[in-house]
Design a protein around this motif. Structure first.
Motif, PDB file in Angstrom:
ATOM      1  N   ILE A 146       0.695  -1.283  -0.013  1.00  0.00           N
ATOM      2  CA  ILE A 146       0.055   0.098  -0.047  1.00  0.00           C
ATOM      3  C   ILE A 146       0.886   1.324  -0.170  1.00  0.00           C
ATOM      4  O   ILE A 146       0.549   2.348  -0.572  1.00  0.00           O
ATOM      5  CB  ILE A 146      -1.134  -0.204   1.067  1.00  0.00           C
ATOM      6  N   LEU A 147       1.891   1.164   0.829  1.00  0.00           N
ATOM      7  CA  LEU A 147       2.927   2.487   0.828  1.00  0.00           C
ATOM      8  C   LEU A 147       3.573   2.677  -0.514  1.00  0.00           C
ATOM      9  O   LEU A 147       3.570   3.723  -1.127  1.00  0.00           O
ATOM     10  CB  LEU A 147       3.755   2.317   1.883  1.00  0.00           C
ATOM     11  N   ASN A 148       3.725   1.464  -1.407  1.00  0.00           N
ATOM     12  CA  ASN A 148       4.442   1.721  -2.453  1.00  0.00           C
ATOM     13  C   ASN A 148       3.340   2.218  -3.722  1.00  0.00           C
ATOM     14  O   ASN A 148       3.816   2.882  -4.746  1.00  0.00           O
ATOM     15  CB  ASN A 148       4.964   0.127  -2.936  1.00  0.00           C
ATOM     16  N   THR A 149       2.081   1.947  -3.528  1.00  0.00           N
ATOM     17  CA  THR A 149       1.109   2.494  -4.092  1.00  0.00           C
ATOM     18  C   THR A 149       0.730   4.108  -4.201  1.00  0.00           C
ATOM     19  O   THR A 149       0.483   4.728  -5.015  1.00  0.00           O
ATOM     20  CB  THR A 149      -0.278   1.751  -4.001  1.00  0.00           C
ATOM     21  N   ILE A 150       1.134   4.430  -2.840  1.00  0.00           N
ATOM     22  CA  ILE A 150       0.818   5.890  -2.429  1.00  0.00           C
ATOM     23  C   ILE A 150       1.752   6.802  -2.845  1.00  0.00           C
ATOM     24  O   ILE A 150       1.711   7.759  -3.315  1.00  0.00           O
ATOM     25  CB  ILE A 150       0.225   5.786  -0.695  1.00  0.00           C
ATOM     26  N   ILE A 151       3.036   6.354  -2.539  1.00  0.00           N
ATOM     27  CA  ILE A 151       4.229   7.237  -2.473  1.00  0.00           C
ATOM     28  C   ILE A 151       4.634   7.182  -3.895  1.00  0.00           C
ATOM     29  O   ILE A 151       5.027   6.341  -4.667  1.00  0.00           O
ATOM     30  CB  ILE A 151       5.153   6.797  -1.611  1.00  0.00           C
ATOM     31  N   ARG A 152       4.465   8.668  -4.451  1.00  0.00           N
ATOM     32  CA  ARG A 152       5.106   8.705  -5.946  1.00  0.00           C
ATOM     33  C   ARG A 152       6.571   9.440  -6.006  1.00  0.00           C
ATOM     34  O   ARG A 152       6.897   9.255  -6.892  1.00  0.00           O
ATOM     35  CB  ARG A 152       4.079   9.881  -6.512  1.00  0.00           C
ATOM     36  N   PHE A 175      10.814   3.277  -0.591  1.00  0.00           N
ATOM     37  CA  PHE A 175      10.089   3.995  -1.710  1.00  0.00           C
ATOM     38  C   PHE A 175      10.204   5.332  -2.287  1.00  0.00           C
ATOM     39  O   PHE A 175       9.579   5.936  -3.035  1.00  0.00           O
ATOM     40  CB  PHE A 175       8.411   3.469  -1.747  1.00  0.00           C
ATOM     41  N   GLY A 176      11.528   5.847  -1.349  1.00  0.00           N
ATOM     42  CA  GLY A 176      11.579   7.240  -1.874  1.00  0.00           C
ATOM     43  C   GLY A 176      10.482   8.226  -1.084  1.00  0.00           C
ATOM     44  O   GLY A 176      10.799   9.514  -1.708  1.00  0.00           O
ATOM     45  N   GLY A 177       9.844   8.080  -0.357  1.00  0.00           N
ATOM     46  CA  GLY A 177       9.000   9.128   0.299  1.00  0.00           C
ATOM     47  C   GLY A 177       9.462   9.894   1.304  1.00  0.00           C
ATOM     48  O   GLY A 177      10.614   9.625   1.775  1.00  0.00           O
ATOM     49  N   SER A 178       8.670  10.783   2.009  1.00  0.00           N
ATOM     50  CA  SER A 178       9.195  11.405   3.430  1.00  0.00           C
ATOM     51  C   SER A 178       8.467  11.079   4.392  1.00  0.00           C
ATOM     52  O   SER A 178       7.013  10.951   4.502  1.00  0.00           O
ATOM     53  CB  SER A 178       9.116  13.099   2.993  1.00  0.00           C
ATOM     54  N   LEU A 179       8.878  10.706   5.605  1.00  0.00           N
ATOM     55  CA  LEU A 179       8.157  10.156   6.927  1.00  0.00           C
ATOM     56  C   LEU A 179       7.727  11.759   7.455  1.00  0.00           C
ATOM     57  O   LEU A 179       8.820  12.636   7.818  1.00  0.00           O
ATOM     58  CB  LEU A 179       9.022   9.526   7.848  1.00  0.00           C
ATOM     59  N   VAL A 180       6.600  11.980   7.941  1.00  0.00           N
ATOM     60  CA  VAL A 180       6.252  13.124   8.714  1.00  0.00           C
ATOM     61  C   VAL A 180       5.789  12.620   9.967  1.00  0.00           C
ATOM     62  O   VAL A 180       4.773  11.903  10.193  1.00  0.00           O
ATOM     63  CB  VAL A 180       5.059  13.928   7.752  1.00  0.00           C
ATOM     64  N   PRO A 181       6.701  12.977  11.099  1.00  0.00           N
ATOM     65  CA  PRO A 181       6.324  12.541  12.335  1.00  0.00           C
ATOM     66  C   PRO A 181       5.390  13.204  13.262  1.00  0.00           C
ATOM     67  O   PRO A 181       5.190  14.460  12.959  1.00  0.00           O
ATOM     68  CB  PRO A 181       7.847  12.373  13.062  1.00  0.00           C
ATOM     69  N   TYR A 182       4.477  12.559  13.928  1.00  0.00           N
ATOM     70  CA  TYR A 182       3.639  13.232  14.948  1.00  0.00           C
ATOM     71  C   TYR A 182       4.117  12.347  16.170  1.00  0.00           C
ATOM     72  O   TYR A 182       4.160  11.119  16.278  1.00  0.00           O
ATOM     73  CB  TYR A 182       2.244  13.212  14.491  1.00  0.00           C
ATOM     74  N   PHE A 183       4.228  13.210  17.315  1.00  0.00           N
ATOM     75  CA  PHE A 183       4.707  12.475  18.501  1.00  0.00           C
ATOM     76  C   PHE A 183       3.717  12.377  19.578  1.00  0.00           C
ATOM     77  O   PHE A 183       2.778  12.967  19.700  1.00  0.00           O
ATOM     78  CB  PHE A 183       5.781  13.600  19.231  1.00  0.00           C
ATOM     79  N   GLY A 208       7.464  21.936   1.353  1.00  0.00           N
ATOM     80  CA  GLY A 208       6.780  21.415   0.014  1.00  0.00           C
ATOM     81  C   GLY A 208       6.512  20.029   0.017  1.00  0.00           C
ATOM     82  O   GLY A 208       6.414  19.469  -1.081  1.00  0.00           O
ATOM     83  N   ILE A 209       6.156  19.474   1.117  1.00  0.00           N
ATOM     84  CA  ILE A 209       5.714  18.048   1.173  1.00  0.00           C
ATOM     85  C   ILE A 209       4.147  18.090   1.073  1.00  0.00           C
ATOM     86  O   ILE A 209       3.538  18.652   1.872  1.00  0.00           O
ATOM     87  CB  ILE A 209       6.112  17.303   2.448  1.00  0.00           C
ATOM     88  N   THR A 210       3.804  17.180   0.338  1.00  0.00           N
ATOM     89  CA  THR A 210       2.275  16.975   0.029  1.00  0.00           C
ATOM     90  C   THR A 210       1.998  15.656   1.142  1.00  0.00           C
ATOM     91  O   THR A 210       2.480  14.329   0.654  1.00  0.00           O
ATOM     92  CB  THR A 210       2.088  16.473  -1.120  1.00  0.00           C
ATOM     93  N   VAL A 211       1.335  15.880   2.157  1.00  0.00           N
ATOM     94  CA  VAL A 211       0.997  14.666   3.081  1.00  0.00           C
ATOM     95  C   VAL A 211      -0.364  14.057   2.477  1.00  0.00           C
ATOM     96  O   VAL A 211      -1.258  14.572   2.344  1.00  0.00           O
ATOM     97  CB  VAL A 211       0.684  15.203   4.525  1.00  0.00           C
ATOM     98  N   ARG A 212       0.142  12.484   2.113  1.00  0.00           N
ATOM     99  CA  ARG A 212      -0.950  11.823   1.646  1.00  0.00           C
ATOM    100  C   ARG A 212      -1.690  10.750   2.365  1.00  0.00           C
ATOM    101  O   ARG A 212      -2.908  10.403   1.960  1.00  0.00           O
ATOM    102  CB  ARG A 212      -0.236  11.078   0.543  1.00  0.00           C
ATOM    103  N   ALA A 213      -1.026  10.346   3.636  1.00  0.00           N
ATOM    104  CA  ALA A 213      -1.530   9.423   4.354  1.00  0.00           C
ATOM    105  C   ALA A 213      -1.362   9.482   5.794  1.00  0.00           C
ATOM    106  O   ALA A 213       0.082  10.190   6.023  1.00  0.00           O
ATOM    107  CB  ALA A 213      -1.195   7.953   4.048  1.00  0.00           C
ATOM    108  N   MET A 214      -2.022   8.809   6.690  1.00  0.00           N
ATOM    109  CA  MET A 214      -1.569   8.537   8.221  1.00  0.00           C
ATOM    110  C   MET A 214      -1.686   7.377   8.690  1.00  0.00           C
ATOM    111  O   MET A 214      -2.409   6.532   8.189  1.00  0.00           O
ATOM    112  CB  MET A 214      -2.666   9.583   8.661  1.00  0.00           C
TER     113      MET A 214
END
Length: 481
Positions: A146-152, A175-183, A208-214
Motif C-alpha cells: 500500500i505504501l508503494n502504491t501511495i508514494i510517488r 519507496f523514496g517518500g518522506s516520513l512526517v512524524p507526529y509525537f 513542500g511536502i504533500t501529506v497523503r496518508a496517516m
C-alpha cells in the motif's frame, strides 16, 4: 574498472537509506555472543514461539492434514485427529485447485476472504466485501504494497506516530517518500493530540511536502497504548478534513491486557460516524496471524481490507499483487482458522479456548510483572502495557553515561542496551530505533519471555541497571517525570 550494478557505491540510494533497528546493531551483536556460547534472551522482536509459546493445537492439526492430504485417506486418521479438524481440512482443501502446492488467486482464496469478511462483520457490526480483502504474506507485505502504491516521490509524506514500528520508516525510505512524524505524549500514557497532527502537517507543507496518508498503530508498537473511540473519531475527522488515507495497523487487536480500553477498529468507528465521513475517508486496515494468542510469525499470514477505495485503484493494487502470483497458501488457511475458529459444541472448542485463554491471561500477568519491574529500577519509568506485546520504559541516563556513549561513538541508548546485552544476555532494541523526543531515551523489550523466567529476567535487569546508574551517577539521581 567502472562500478558494477551490485557494487555498494552504485546501489539504489533508497536501499542504503533503509534502517531497521529491530534487526540492527544490537541483534547482530547478540547473534555474535550467542555463537560464542553466551545465553541470549531475544526480546528484540515480537516472536512468541521463539520464546517458548506453544502453538495452538487445532490450527496445526488442520494445516498438517492439508499439507499431507493422504492422511485423510487413512482409515485410522480418526485415531490421531479429531473429527472437526478432519472436516475443516477437507473444507479448505476443497477451496484449492490442486492442494497447498498450487497457486491461488493473487488476492488469496475467495473462500478464506469470505471468512475474513464474515469475521469483520461480526466484530464491527457492518458488512464487509470479500472483493476488497487481499490476503498477504504477513501484514508487513500488505503495508509495503500500500505504501508503494501511495508514494510517488520524495515530496509525498506519510504521517507516522513517533515512537513508531520501524517497518514504516524503512518502507517509506525504500519507496523514496518522506516520513512526517507526529509525537505521542508519554506523560499522557502515549496519547495522541490532534493539534500535534495539525502542526506536523503544517510543518511538512511548509517544506513542500504533500501529506497523503496517516498511520495509526492500535494497540501501539512499541508503546502499548489502546486508542479510545473518541480518539479514533478525532483521527478520522482529521483525515476527512485533510484528505488523507488512514492506514490502520491493527495486528495486536487480540493482545489487550486491561478492561478499561478494549480494542475498537478504525473501520467500526468510521462506519458509525455516518456520511459524509463514512463515505469519503479512505481506510486500509491490516491484520495478521503473527500476533495475538496465535503468534504464528513464521507462517507469514495477513490481510488488508480496503474501505472507500475507488474500483480503478483497487484494480491497480490487484495488478501489482499479481506480480507475486499468490500469497503463501498454508498461511491463508491459518488466517481462515484465525477468523473462523472452533465454535461452542465443536469437539476441539474447549481445548482451543483453554489454550488461547491461558496464553492471553499469562501475557496479561507478564505485562504487569514487566511494568512493575521496570518501575522499581533506579532512573527508569514505564507506562503500563495496555495492549500489544512490548514494554517501552524510559531510561533517564546520567550526563556521565551520555558523555561515555559519545566517547564510544554510540547513541546513548544504544550504548546502554549494548552494556545490558553484554552483562545479562538480554537483547532489546534502543528507543532511538523507533524515534523519540530529543534528549529522552528508551528501550523496547517484548513481554514474551516465559512467565516462570520473568522474575529472574527482571532481577537481572534491575541488578544491571542499578549498577550502571551507580557507575555513571553515584548517589545523585533524577526525580521521576
Amino acid at each position: 574498472m567502472a562500478p558494477r550494478a551490485l557494487d555498494y557505491e552504485s546501489l539504489n540510494e533508497n536501499v542504503k537509506k533503509v534502517q531497521y533497528a529491530v534487526r540492527g546493531e544490537l541483534y547482530l551483536r547478540a547473534s555474535e555472543l550467542q555463537k560464542e556460547g553466551k545465553k541470549i534472551i531475544f526480546t528484540n522482536v515480537g516472536n512468541p514461539h521463539a520464546l517458548g509459546q506453544k502453538p495452538l493445537t487445532f490450527p496445526r492439526q488442520v494445516v498438517a492434514l492439508c499439507q499431507a492430504p493422504f492422511l485423510l485417506d487413512d482409515p485410522n486418521v480418526g485415531l490421531f485427529f479429531p473429527a472437526d479438524a478432519i472436516a475443516k481440512a477437507k473444507h479448505y482443501l476443497a477451496m484449492t485447485i490442486g492442494g497447498l502446492g498450487a497457486y491461488t488467486d493473487s488476492r488469496g482464496m475467495p473462500g478464506v476472504r469470505k471468512e475474513v469478511a464474515d469475521f469483520i462483520e461480526r466484530r464491527d457490526g457492518y458488512p464487509s466485501d470479500p472483493e476488497l480483502i487481499f490476503l498477504t504474506d504477513g501484514a508487513s507485505k500488505g503495508v509495503m504494497q500500500i505504501l508503494n502504491t501511495i508514494i510517488r516521490g520524495e515530496s509525498d509524506g506519510i504521517l507516522v506516530p513517533v515512537p513508531q514500528y520501524p517497518l514504516y520508516s524503512a518502507a517509506i525510505s525504500l519507496f523514496g517518500g518522506s516520513l512526517v512524524p507526529y509525537f505521542l505524549e508519554e506523560t499522557a500514557n502515549w496519547g495522541l493530540d490532534v493539534n500535534d497532527l495539525r502542526q506536523s502537517v503544517a510543518q511538512a507543507r511548509s517544506k513542500g511536502i504533500t501529506v497523503r496518508a496517516m498511520v495509526i498503530i492500535n494497540p501501539g508498537n512499541p508503546t502499548g497504548q489502546c486508542l479510545s473511540e473518541a480518539n479514533l473519531r478525532e483521527i478520522l475527522h482529521f483525515c476527512y478534513q485533510e484528505n488523507l488515507v488512514l492506514l490502520g495497523d491493527e495486528v495486536y487487536q487480540q493482545n489487550i491486557y486491561q478492561d478499561e480500553r478494549p480494542f475498537i477498529s478504525a473501520r467500526k468507528v468510521l462506519m458509525g460516524m455516518g456520511p459524509p465521513v463514512s463515505k469519503e475517508v479512505q481506510l486500509i486496515s491490516f491484520h495478521t496471524v503473527s500476533k495475538g494468542y496465535w503468534g504464528e510469525c513464521g507462517q507469514r499470514g495477513g490481510y488488508f481490507e480496503m474501505t472507500n477505495i475507488p474500483p480503478k485503484a483497487v484494480d491497480e493494487i490487484y495488478k501489482v499483487a499479481s506480480v507475486s502470483l499468490s500469497p503463501n497458501v498454508p498461511a491463508q488457511i491459518f488466517m481462515g482458522l484465525m477468523v473462523n475458529p472452533p465454535k461452542p459444541g465443536d469437539i476441539s472448542y474447549e481445548q482451543f479456548i483453554r489454550e488461547s485463554k491461558g496464553i492471553l491471561e499469562s501475557l496479561r500477568r507478564r505485562a504487569r510483572m514487566m511494568t512493575d519491574g521496570f518501575n522499581s529500577c533506579r532512573n527508569v519509568i514505564c507506562n503500563f502495557t495496555e495492549g500489544a506485546m512490548y514494554s517501552f520504559p524510559q531510561i533517564r541516563l546520567p550526563p556521565k553515561a551520555i558523555d561515555a556513549a559519545k566517547m564510544a561513538g554510540k547513541v546513548p541508548d544504544v550504548f546502554y542496551c549494548l552494556k545490558l546485552l553484554e552483562a545479562t544476555g538480554i537483547s532489546t532494541v534502543p528507543g532511538s530505533g523507533f524515534g523519540q523526543k530529543e534528549g529522552v531515551f528508551h528501550l523496547r523489550t517484548t513481554i514474551l519471555p516465559a512467565e516462570e523466567d520473568m522474575p529472574e529476567i527482571m532481577d537481572s535487569f534491575k541488578k544491571f541497571n542499578d549498577e550502571f546508574m551507580e557507575q555513571y551517577e553515584g548517589h545523585g539521581g533524577y526525580s521521576r517525570l
